[in-house]
Structure formats: structure tokens, C-alpha cells
Design an enzyme around this catalytic site. Structure first.
Site, short mmCIF file in Angstrom:
data_model
loop_
_atom_site.label_atom_id
_atom_site.label_comp_id
_atom_site.label_asym_id
_atom_site.label_seq_id
_atom_site.Cartn_x
_atom_site.Cartn_y
_atom_site.Cartn_z
N ALA A 10 -16.94 165.93 23.13
CA ALA A 10 -17.48 166.17 21.80
C ALA A 10 -18.23 164.93 21.33
O ALA A 10 -17.64 163.87 21.16
CB ALA A 10 -16.33 166.49 20.83
N GLY A 16 -21.38 159.06 24.50
CA GLY A 16 -21.20 160.34 25.18
C GLY A 16 -22.11 160.44 26.40
O GLY A 16 -21.69 160.86 27.49
N GLY A 136 -14.64 147.67 22.84
CA GLY A 136 -15.48 148.33 23.83
C GLY A 136 -14.90 148.36 25.23
O GLY A 136 -13.85 148.96 25.46
N GLU A 192 -26.77 148.57 12.03
CA GLU A 192 -27.08 149.88 11.45
C GLU A 192 -27.99 149.72 10.23
O GLU A 192 -28.05 148.66 9.62
CB GLU A 192 -25.78 150.56 11.00
N ASP A 203 -15.20 147.48 10.06
CA ASP A 203 -15.06 147.88 11.46
C ASP A 203 -14.03 146.98 12.16
O ASP A 203 -13.13 147.46 12.86
CB ASP A 203 -16.43 147.77 12.14
N LYS A 207 -10.14 147.91 13.79
CA LYS A 207 -9.68 147.50 15.12
C LYS A 207 -8.44 146.61 15.03
O LYS A 207 -7.49 146.76 15.80
CB LYS A 207 -10.81 146.77 15.85
#
Lengths: 430, 430
Positions: A10, A16, A136, A192, A203, A207
């Protein structure tokens, strides 16, 4: 086992696409390592027609991602939609509820709903895996959950946001102001369009809350992460820090102290002697300090297609092998509910940068305020001229309690000797 | 599961004592993480009466370690005896043959008999775990076996021997010759009375052969590790390297190139820009480069009671959780049998240090020999005076094939211009 592990995917953004590419490119090796093939069978994304440079015709297409959970031909769902709630959360619940394993890179969802999902996975005997959610490609979730599992972790900290580290590294290397580097990073795709999630530390806080849960055997407690980003860091601070033997890094830090959980994301001065000072650009690094193992450092690429997809597929291999267990290293019911630590009770050295009027008596006023708050000064330098014509007074305190330092700054807050907002940063002294 | 995992412990040296201490000190946490207690029930060591500062009376004593395998009250055996063969190997075989799991720190045994033992463990459905065998407390076995499992590993390299790194670090920091630092390291317990295992690179070669197996999906091939230690490194080399922007480290390096396995332990020049250049003292660090994840770095304590015992107990926790599979990441039968790479075909830049007579014509002779072998010189400096009164000529070559460089040195070997043996080291250029 020769039955393939069948994946429903998804979200077909950068990561993805990377997952499909790894499973294609390294298929033979992955099949040997997992002892069975891992195959994407069904996919879902917002926009079916977008050109992704990958042949998607071989996969079943599902318009509503949550339908992946119910498909008979799907053994495990990979969720790369993002967002703490909404379709990602629905998909997580339905997948686990169906007794299927769930692999995600969604730090926000885990920070908010990790405990619930971990409990659900346990009841159903399914895996909840999320290596890609933190740092990551660096296997730090596994490093904590398993590698350092024999240790009482005393402290965990690191550089958890590549965008901030990229900006700080360029500010230092090219002597450019924050705003200019940010604008360029946005142009280059390293930040961004709305950068606040990264540069305000949210962010990294997501984490950190996940790492803290694993490290301390505590329930994820994102709301109590004290969070300060890098907007207030000036080029002058980077220069001052360098003159003192430090580099400025956005550090996420968690510790379990006296039965309470200390969690904070904040720009810190890191000594050049510390390995984290040399983690540059978009790299991430995490340090875990255990009571037997000592200091462990994990470093690598914290974002991007290849590294993040590498972590997702590592999780899939664990699922294919059947090598998995409780998501947060122990059954969710056994995670402690630790109260938040008193942030202001934290002790350490501090960096203070004041922008002041260039006239007699100002230094006396500042040093008196610190003295009255019980803060003693290790070094003080007057250097450079600020953009507004004021003078920088830069101090490093001896070890002090944050509450005292803040009291001194409060006492100075009304003074017309200060021509700009003061900057206070922690010094990473371990 | 509330049944404890019952451990038989063979070997009560530094690490064995550390295992007992961790299991005592962190018992409550380990029980939460493993979801069951982990308890030592029986022990064995050479000398029963030696004072170890631990109460051993609560454990059953076994004179012959190999008897641990047969005991009904032992679920898993931890082997800390050492040695590639002898009682350690007998114990490994008997434990696995009895269908019990086996945890070891024994790099020599795995380098020689890893394939056989992995195959036996698979047949019996038992675990063969050895995190402590490579890089002490650093979870690099897990990092490769699982964390980076989605990747084709292009290259793996690192600082695998703490004794050598300690000696090289002190040689540089204190400007002392090799022999003097070695003697002091022996006095302080950082080097063995017979140090050759460490300083000739054999220990690092054992570890490298294990890492290479995991990284490349190949059978362990210790006999083909080219192995060069640090005895020939002079203080002057460290100075020359520093002047050129490098530090000298003993590097274990493996790569799978064109279907062959390249494995080498050798002192290298490492650029100050590379993170391995900053790994000092007895620390270890391993870099793995994967085709999707990029460069991963794992760093920490590579030896000593706490770190090594931490790795042993991490393995026990995996066993207690039931989270284990094939020892070398894939079934032993699926590991490739890779032929050894042609070491002399390796290409890269080289550091050459010649000690020569101080008279005209010598430089012309040297540069002609290099030219005749097809090696071009990037930089050449004449600096310092050797102990024998000769002059140092230090060169860095452009990228060259090792065979050519060695041919040039062979051509010079007979010359009376050279007053000492030449030193050739690889430059780590990645």
C-alpha cells in the site's frame, strides 16, 4: 518452505517503488536468504495512472488500500501510505486483525498507536515490523530489540532527521544562513514544501519515542517528547560553536532516570571528539549506551528510496523466515508506563548566545543574572557583530540545572541591554 | 512461556564470568525481553578452585565440558573455551547432535568448522549463534544476517582486532615504536604474552572469513584470507601517512568480485575523511556496503568482559524467544563455494616507503623501476632520516594493479640503493 511470501503493498511513492525494485533486482539472493521467494501480488496507491518507471501490470490493483488486508492471496501487508491515522491505521488494524503480518515505515502511526497495534499483533500471532520507521536503512530497531537486548540501556541518542542534518551541514560548510539553505534544500527535494515536520523536530520526536520504548521497555510516549527544532540556530552559533570545539547537531535524546522517562529533541553542541560530530549531510546515526556493552554506534542513510526500502525488505525477510516476536521487544502488557521526567531538572553544560547593545555595563548585568540564578560560567567570549548591530556574548556554563539557566534568562528578558532573543543550547557531554 | 531457558556454560574466563554477571545483574529485564527467565544451571572450566569473584556454588559443576551437552537440565550450551578443535569442537558437535542450541564466541572454530556445524544445527532444528565471535559487543552478525539481508553486499570491511588498533593508536598518539607499545600493551593486559595471533592478523582473518560468508552467501573460506599484520609498520609510516592525510589501520576487507571471493587482512592507509580513521584505541568498527542501503557502519567495543558477554546473552535471548534460523543466513547447502580471487589483480592506490642511501641517482633508479612496471606516481616525498641513517622515500601511486607494484619492488630488491626492506600498503579509497 517453498511457498512464496505474498505481499500486498500500500503506497507507491519513492519507498514503495524502491521495495518493488529491491525485490526484483535482488530476487535470487533474497530467496536464498529467506529460504522462499518474496513476491508482491497486489498493490494500491492514490493515483493509478502516475508514471513510476515500474511495470505494475503484473500486480493486482486495489483502489482501497484497506482491502489488501482481506485478500486471500496476501500473507503480509506493507504500509507506505503514511499519516498517524486514516487509511494507514485502518489498514494496520484490519491486517493484524486478520492474523496477517504488517510491515510499515510509518513512524507517526507507531508513535501514536504503537502500543495498541503491538498488542493486537501479539494476540493474533502476527508480526508488526517497522525497521524503516526509524533511521531508514540503519538496522537500529533490530540493534535495540535484539542486538543490545541483554543490556539495561542507560541512554539513547542520535541524529534522527536527515533534512536537519543536511541543513546544518551546509550552513557550516558554506557559511550560509538557515533560510537560504532551507530554500535551496526545498528546491533540491531534500526538504518538503512544508518543512515544519522536519525542521521543528517532530519527525525526530516520533522516531525518538519509538527508540525509547525499545530501549527502556516502556510504552511509547510521544506526547511527552520535549521538542525544539533548528529554526533558531544562526550561522553565528555555528561559528561560535566551532571556535569552542563543537558542531551543532539536532539530537534526539532519551534516558530512563529514576523511574521517569526523559525524551527530548533539540539542537546540541557536540564535541568534535564525539563520533556524532562527524555524521554529515543526510546521514543518520544512533548511539545506544548499555550497562555491559558500553557505547554502540549505528550509522548510515536515514532516508531515500534504497535505504528505506532495504529496511522494509529486511522486515519481510524476517517475516518469511518466521523470525519475529513482540514488536517492542517484550509483550505489550509488560511495557512499563513511565511518567515523564522533569525536563528542567536536567543537568549539564549550556551554550548561551546573547545579542547585546555595545555599551559598558552590559556584561556586568548578564553575569550578575547568572550568578543570582546560581549558574557559573566556564568561558565567555565577546565576538562578532550581529545583523542588528549588536554584539554577540557567547558563554559556556559549568554544569548547571536547566531550571537555573532558564531563570537567569528570564531575569534578563526585560532588559534593554539585549537586542535580540537569547539562544540556549545543551552541550552533549557524554 | 514461563519455562526458563537453562544454560550450560563451558569456560569461566573473563567472558564466562561476564555472562554470569549480566544474567544476574539484568535478570529482571532479560526475563521481560526474553519472555522467560534465562538461568545458568551447570558450568565447567579447567580450574575449579580459581577465585573468580562469583558464587559458583549454586551451579552444578561438570569436570568434562562435553558432558554439558548430555545433561537433561541443559537446553542450550554456551561455549567459551576457545580453540578451533579439541573440546570446543567436540562440545559443539555433541550439543547440536543432541538437538540443543549452541552459542559461542569461538571465531577460530567457526572459521574452520562453521559450515559443518551450521549444517548439523539445521538438521537438528537447533540454533548455532555466534554474535560474540566477531567484533565483541557490536551486533554485526545480526546486522548482516538480518539487518542488511535485502542487499547484495558489495564489500565489507572494518577494524576487527582491538589489540592492533590499540597499538596503532598509541604509536601515533605517543610517537612510540611498535615494539615499545606492544611490550606496554602486554604489561597492561591489552595484548597476550604470545601476541602473534593478534598482531599478525590471524584473529582478524578468522572474523573476516565469517563476515564474508554472511555478506556474500558463501562458504566460510578462512584458508584463502591473505593475511598481513602490523609488525612492519614503523612510526615513520604513521608520520608519513599523517602528512598525506591518512591514518594507518589494520583493515579486514572482503568483496565478491566476478564470482570470486576476495579476502584480505592488511594495514591500510585510511583517509581522515573516512569514519574508520576515527575509530581509536580498542574499539572495533565494521562497514557493509549494500546495493540498496549504501554504507552502513557499526561501531563499539570489540572485546572485553562486558561487551562480549552482552553479545553472548543477546544470542541466548534470541534462542529463548525462538527467533533464530540458519547460522549463515541461509541453509548451509545453499551457500556458494566461491573460488578465491586473484589477490595480485586488485587495483587501487598504494603507499610505498623505501629506505634508501642518501646519494645521487637513487630516485632515478626507483622511478625507473616503477615506470618499467607500468606504475605511475601521484606524489613523492623525501623526508626524515631512518634509524640506519638512510633516507625515506615515500610515494603514493596512482591507481595500479598490485602485481605491477610488486614487480617494481622485486626489480629493486637487489639494489644496494635500498638500505632496508620496502613497505607497501594499500590505500582504502572508498
Amino acid at each position: 518452505m517453498t511457498q512464496p511470501l505474498r505481499v500486498g503493498l500500500a503506497g507507491l511513492g519513492t519507498v514503495g517503488g524502491g521495495v518493488i525494485k529491491i525485490l526484483d533486482t535482488n530476487a535470487a539472493l533474497i530467496e536464498r536468504r529467506a529460504n522462499r521467494p518474496i513476491e508482491v501480488v497486489a498493490i494500491s496507491a492514490r493515483d493509478r495512472s502516475r508514471e513510476r518507471g515500474i511495470d505494475l501490470s503484473r500486480f493486482a490493483w486495489v483502489d482501497d488500500a484497506t482491502q489488501l488486508a482481506a485478500r486471500d492471496d496476501v500473507d503480509v501487508v506493507v504500509e507506505l501510505i503514511g499519516g498517524a491515522d486514516g487509511p494507514a491505521l485502518t489498514l494496520a488494524r484490519e491486517t493484524l486483525d486478520a492474523g496477517k503480518s504488517f510491515v510499515t515505515a510509518n513512524k507517526a502511526m507507531l508513535a501514536h498507536h504503537g502500543l495498541e497495534l503491538a498488542g493486537l499483533a501479539e494476540i493474533k500471532g502476527a508480526a508488526l515490523k517497522y525497521e524503516a520507521a526509524v533511521a531508514g536503512g540503519i538496522p537500529v530497531i533490530k540493534g535495540l530489540r535484539e542486538g543490545a537486548a541483554a543490556n539495561v540501556i542507560e541512554r539513547i541518542y542520535g541524529i534522527l532527521n536527515g533534512t536537519c542534518n543536511y541543513i546544518l551541514t551546509r550552513m557550516e560548510a558554506e557559511r550560509l544562513p538557515f533560510g537560504e539553505v532551507l530554500a535551496d534544500a526545498q528546491r533540491l527535494g531534500f526538504a518538503e514544501a512544508d518543512p515544519s515536520f522536519d525542521i521543528d523536530g517532530i519527525d525526530a520526536a516520533h522516531k525518538l519515542s519509538i527508540l525509547a520504548s525499545l530501549a527502556f521497555g516502556a510504552r511509547v510516549d510521544f506526547p511527552h517528547v520535549a521538542c525544539e527544532g533548528i529554526r533558531a540556530v544562526e550561522s553565528a552559533d555555528i561559528d561560535h560553536a566551532a571556535a569552542l570545539g563543537f558542531r551543532i547537531k539536532l539530537i534526539g535524546l532519551a534516558a530512563a532516570e529514576g523511574g521517569a522517562l526523559f525524551q527530548r529533541v533539540h539542537p546540541c553542541l557536540v564535541s568534535l571528539k564525539h563520533p556524532l560530530a562527524h555524521v554529515d549531510g543526510s546521514l543518520n546515526a544512533v548511539v545506544a549506551e548499555g550497562n555491559f556493552v558500553g557505547r554502540l554506534l549505528f550509522q548510515g542513510r536515514g532516508a531515500g528510496e534504497g535505504p528505506t526500502a532495504s529496511a522494509v525488505v529486511a522486515d519481510l525477510i524476517d517475516v518469511a523466515r518466521g523470525e519475529f516476536g513482540p514488536a517492542f521487544a517484550m509483550p505489550a502488557a509488560r511495557l512499563s508506563k513511565l511518567p515523564p521526567a522533569d525536563q528542567l531538572a536536567h543537568e549539564g553544560r549550556f551554550y548561551l548566545r546573547l545579542t547585546v547593545a555595545d555599551r559598558p555595563g552590559v556584561l556586568a548585568e548578564i553575569t550578575a543574572a547568572l550568578r543570582d540564578a546560581g549558574v557559573s560560567i566556564e568561558s565567555l567570549i565577546q565576538r562578532g557583530v550581529a545583523a542588528n548591530g549588536g554584539v554577540y556574548v557567547v558563554m559556556v556554563t559549568h554544569s548547571a540545572v536547566e531550571r537555573q539557566v532558564r531563570a537567569a534568562l528570564s531575569a534578563l528578558a526585560g532588559s534593554d541591554s539585549l537586542t535580540g532573543a537569547p539562544m540556549m543550547m545543551h552541550i552533549l557531554d557524554f
